[in-house]
Enzyme design. Structure first.
Site, PDB file in Angstrom:
ATOM      1  CB  SER A 180     -37.567  26.343 -15.620  1.00  0.00           C
ATOM      2  OG  SER A 180     -37.974  25.749 -14.207  1.00  0.00           O
ATOM      3  CG  HIS A 208     -37.324  28.150 -19.635  1.00  0.00           C
ATOM      4  ND1 HIS A 208     -36.162  28.784 -19.204  1.00  0.00           N
ATOM      5  CD2 HIS A 208     -38.021  27.955 -18.457  1.00  0.00           C
ATOM      6  CE1 HIS A 208     -36.114  29.377 -17.909  1.00  0.00           C
ATOM      7  NE2 HIS A 208     -37.288  28.810 -17.763  1.00  0.00           N
ATOM      8  CE  LYS A 240     -37.374  32.704 -17.173  1.00  0.00           C
ATOM      9  NZ  LYS A 240     -38.349  32.237 -16.302  1.00  0.00           N
TER      10      LYS A 240
HETATM   11  C1  LIG Z   1     -38.845  32.351 -15.122  1.00  0.00           C
HETATM   12  C2  LIG Z   1     -40.043  31.560 -15.212  1.00  0.00           C
HETATM   13  C3  LIG Z   1     -41.462  32.154 -14.713  1.00  0.00           C
HETATM   14  C4  LIG Z   1     -41.437  33.641 -14.185  1.00  0.00           C
HETATM   15  O1  LIG Z   1     -41.443  34.607 -15.090  1.00  0.00           O
HETATM   16  P1  LIG Z   1     -40.900  36.016 -14.546  1.00  0.00           P
HETATM   17  O2  LIG Z   1     -41.248  36.889 -15.549  1.00  0.00           O
HETATM   18  O3  LIG Z   1     -39.435  35.867 -14.218  1.00  0.00           O
HETATM   19  O4  LIG Z   1     -41.741  36.158 -13.171  1.00  0.00           O
HETATM   20  C5  LIG Z   1     -42.376  31.355 -14.983  1.00  0.00           C
HETATM   21  N1  LIG Z   1     -42.547  30.095 -15.252  1.00  0.00           N
HETATM   22  C6  LIG Z   1     -41.249  29.557 -15.794  1.00  0.00           C
HETATM   23  C7  LIG Z   1     -41.279  28.159 -16.089  1.00  0.00           C
HETATM   24  C8  LIG Z   1     -40.026  30.305 -15.511  1.00  0.00           C
HETATM   25  O5  LIG Z   1     -39.126  29.672 -15.985  1.00  0.00           O
END
Ligand SMILES: *Cc1c(COP(=O)(O)O)cnc(C)c1O
Length: 389
Positions: A180, A208, A240
């Protein structure tokens, strides 16, 4: 000052002295490339809305329509009375999209990771994680009674040595599909082979990758042409590239039934609003039906990387919409972000403990909603601030 506040102030002051203090900006517009931050218009290069779906008219319309049909709150957890037909259909569609038997919705990705790891690994088991994994994967293992072993970033040989030395009953390898804060892919083909050879279970958090990577938006697995069996535990997030909110786990029927029975962050929380699920169904349709979003994003990534080669900005290796510029010093990263802001750009400075000490960076994220001209204007601004410091 009260005893409580007195005890807290020391750590707050230290954080400030280290240039690690976090502040929230107040956004007064929808997510998008053009955003209002603290009353000021800025061109945003920091959200994870990679396909520009968070404010898409069809997604909004589905959300509003479903709120009229289902109301706002889901009223209870999935196991009591909160599991609506909107959730159920979305789960079936996500299972089909990912080529898995089943999919199970979670309220957030953070909770999905905590839930999966704790349902699958306990006393006598071991969890193996890349050092640069997302905090939620690390926290999931720390919360469990299993042993946590962290291997060097993308170093499958280091992982193999740890597997050679373990006496654990169950072995779970948990990794980000796309890291990330770095934007690079996990070495998934090697990890899948390693897992199979060592009778370990591979869990990939593709927060991602899903939606924006792979020809059909199938994410990191599709990018590497892996089969669903290679990644028996797949976590996807919906906040995302999907532009909505929530998360899901996809895998076998036995995996999903296990999570329904034993994943505490699944069981003991209110289901996401049904309207979020209904909106996500439209996002999924756009992800599948509009591949031009992904090809435009790929063009922007190539353009940005080519432009950065002409200026000395510490661009890190990455083929994904996450294009970080390594700065090192936290205060310098903050200063650069402020200079960009003065020029009308919002790029976030990412500092420890989110990234390892001494590796503060500007995390540029590209979106299919950006135009080529907007990316060129960021490159021009970067060239100016890079020259000034
Ligand atoms: C954003 C993210 C999460 C968390 O997801 P949310 O739905 O925002 O809680 C988990 N793992 C990774 C790699 C992320 O980038």
């Amino acid at each position: 000052m009260s005893n409580l506040d007195g005890a807290l102030t020391g750590a707050l002051t230290r954080r400030q002295d280290q240039s690690l203090y976090r502040r929230r900006a107040v956004v007064g517009s929808p997510q998008g490339v053009e955003i209002r931050r603290d009353g000021r218009p800025l061109l945003s290069f920091c959200s994870n809305d990679y396909l520009g779906l968070a404010n898409h008219p069809a997604v909004i319309e589905a959300f509003v329509g479903a709120a009229k049909d289902f109301g706002v709150g889901s009223g209870a957890s999935h196991l009591i009375s909160g599991h609506s037909s909107a959730h159920h259909v979305l789960e079936e569609e996500l299972a089909a999209f990912t080529g898995r038997e089943r999919a199970l919705l979670f309220s957030t990705g953070y909770m999905a990771n905590l839930g999966v790891i704790n349902a699958l690994a306990g006393r006598g088991d071991a969890v193996f994680e890349d050092r640069l994994n997302h905090a939620s994967l690390l926290d999931g293992a720390l919360l469990s009674a299993a042993k946590l072993l962290r291997y060097r970033h993308n170093d499958t040989e280091h992982l193999q040595r740890q597997l050679d030395n373990t006496v654990a009953r169950h072995k779970l390898i948990a990794v980000d599909g796309v890291f990330s804060m770095d934007g690079d892919f996990a070495a998934l083909p090697a990890l899948a082979r390693c897992a199979q050879k060592n009778a370990a279970w591979l869990m990939v958090d593709d927060a991602h990758g899903l939606g924006c990577m792979g020809e059909n938006g199938g994410g990191s697995g599709e990018h590497f042409h892996l089969a669903p069996e290679d990644i028996p535990i797949l976590v996807g997030t919906l906040g995302k590239a999907f532009g909505t909110f929530g998360a899901f786990v996809a895998g076998s029927d036995a995996l999903v039934e296990t999570l329904i029975q034993f994943a505490r962050p699944y069981i003991y929380t209110t289901a996401m609003p049904p309207a979020v699920a209904a909106a996500t169904r439209v996002s999924l349709r756009l992800i599948q039906g509009e591949p031009e979003r992904r090809s435009h994003l790929q063009q922007l990534i190539k353009m940005f990387r080519a432009g950065c080669e002409l200026i000395d900005v510490g661009l890190m290796p990455s083929d994904t919409p996450i294009q970080p510029l390594l700065i090192g010093d936290s205060q310098r990263a903050l200063d650069l972000a402020r200079q960009l802001e003065a020029k009308g750009f919002w790029v976030s400075a990412i500092r420890p403990p989110t990234v390892p000490r001494g590796s503060a960076r500007l995390r540029v994220t590209l979106s299919a909603a950006h135009s080529q001209q907007q990316v060129q204007s960021l490159l021009a601004a970067l060239a100016e601030v890079a020259g000034e410091c």
